[in-house]
Design an enzyme around this catalytic site. Sequence first.
Site, PDB file in Angstrom:
ATOM      1  N   LYS A   1     -38.157  67.612  19.823  1.00 16.87           N
ATOM      2  CA  LYS A   1     -39.175  67.017  20.688  1.00 16.87           C
ATOM      3  C   LYS A   1     -38.643  66.897  22.114  1.00 16.87           C
ATOM      4  O   LYS A   1     -37.468  66.558  22.319  1.00 16.87           O
ATOM      5  CB  LYS A   1     -39.557  65.639  20.134  1.00 16.87           C
TER       6      LYS A   1
ATOM      7  N   SER B   1     -47.316  61.328  18.482  1.00 19.28           N
ATOM      8  CA  SER B   1     -47.082  62.106  19.689  1.00 19.28           C
ATOM      9  C   SER B   1     -46.262  63.375  19.456  1.00 19.28           C
ATOM     10  O   SER B   1     -46.169  64.222  20.332  1.00 19.28           O
ATOM     11  CB  SER B   1     -46.366  61.233  20.720  1.00 19.28           C
TER      12      SER B   1
ATOM     13  N   SER C   1     -45.769  58.318  15.290  1.00 22.20           N
ATOM     14  CA  SER C   1     -45.693  59.607  15.984  1.00 22.20           C
ATOM     15  C   SER C   1     -45.023  60.725  15.201  1.00 22.20           C
ATOM     16  O   SER C   1     -45.078  61.882  15.604  1.00 22.20           O
ATOM     17  CB  SER C   1     -44.985  59.441  17.338  1.00 22.20           C
TER      18      SER C   1
END
Length: 429
Positions: free
Chosen positions: A65, A141, A165
């Site tokens: 990420k 996310s 997330s």
Amino acid sequence: MSARTDLAWSAEIASERTERALTGLAEDPAAASVFTRDLGPLAREQAALAPSIASPLAGAITSIKALFDVAGETTTAGTKVLQGEPPAERDAPAIARLREAGAVFLGLTNMSEFAYSGIGLNPHYGTPDNPAYPGCAPGGSTSGGAVSVALGLCDIAIGSDTGGSLRIPAAFTGITGFKPTQATVPLAGGKPLSDTLDSFGPMARSVADCELAWQVMAGLPAVPEAPEVGRLVVARNFGFDELDPVIAEGFEAILSALGDAGFKILERDLGCIDLYGKFAPWQMTSVESRAHYEDLFQGRAEDFDPRVHSRMSRADELDAVSYRQALNNRNAFAEAFAAELGGDFLLLPTTPLLPPKVSDLSDDAEFGRANLLALRNPSLANCADGCSLAMPFGHNDLTLSAMLIGARNNDAALLACGKAVEAVLTRLG
């Protein structure tokens, strides 16, 4: 184009699988907006070294990420405002452990700006399409990370989880997501959203793969837990309002299947939910994100995702005493949750809703409704400082997701129970 096809990862075929993944990344239209930056040269170098590394993770193709520091890369956290920052001098500690264990870093994945959304849209880098529900939001996310696994480009995706997330995008795209107890994986070298609620962990196609990645990130021996049939608590006083009908039907189907498989299922309310109503996660996320990014928030508002800027602005609704009271109430809830749940595991739908269509989310009110609903069930684990697994299953030709939540530091037992639950879920269709 798939990196996985019928080839499980191994150090010996790491270079072959890496080339497949890089080809898929370049040529597959479905890979658009999944990565903010591919790391092809690094991936090839790591794949070539994999056979010399004695680790069960060696050769696993991994996405990172874009909020984690990777040496030599700028850590954007899915933003425009951080694009001009200098490259990281070193890996984040959790990422360094993955590198040492022989993981192959395919690229940095797209995400909601500053990790501040459960839906996964990004106005700066685009929004990855959802392979399980085309045209729908991928969940956030850690949106690009989930899609990188769901497409077969990566074996493991590394992300963060502040209110779901890891587990929301796992649920939306039909993979497995694991949110560890916060203290098990170091948060250094990751752009924060909430110091109180952030956790770092993995997504993959199985509980076992998530377990291995977490053990490496946590600096633990890579010793798999044996599946164990644990006691499951179904608390109807939280997480069951506003369920999409097919999600409600699917949950009842898995309850029946798990009961038939020998799981003891306890239907009882959680008394500590009363304490949960005394604070709200936004009271931590808004204030703590502003503390980290206040200069950018004030000076470059026009370069923010407007929806993220608006959520950060809610910090202005709190004074110092109110914020401290929210922290105190959160800590009291976490203690009460751990005491009440003990060694059992809460079982509930991961999200109350199916992935919403991206086209419906242009309306701010609809976006806000969907975002709050997506975050509602997973956020419980963050507020309880617990650990949690989201696992896919099939029902009526749809991909749905069930979630286990355990008390803090009960991660190994949760993973063992998750493997036993997973064995039942994979038989459903």
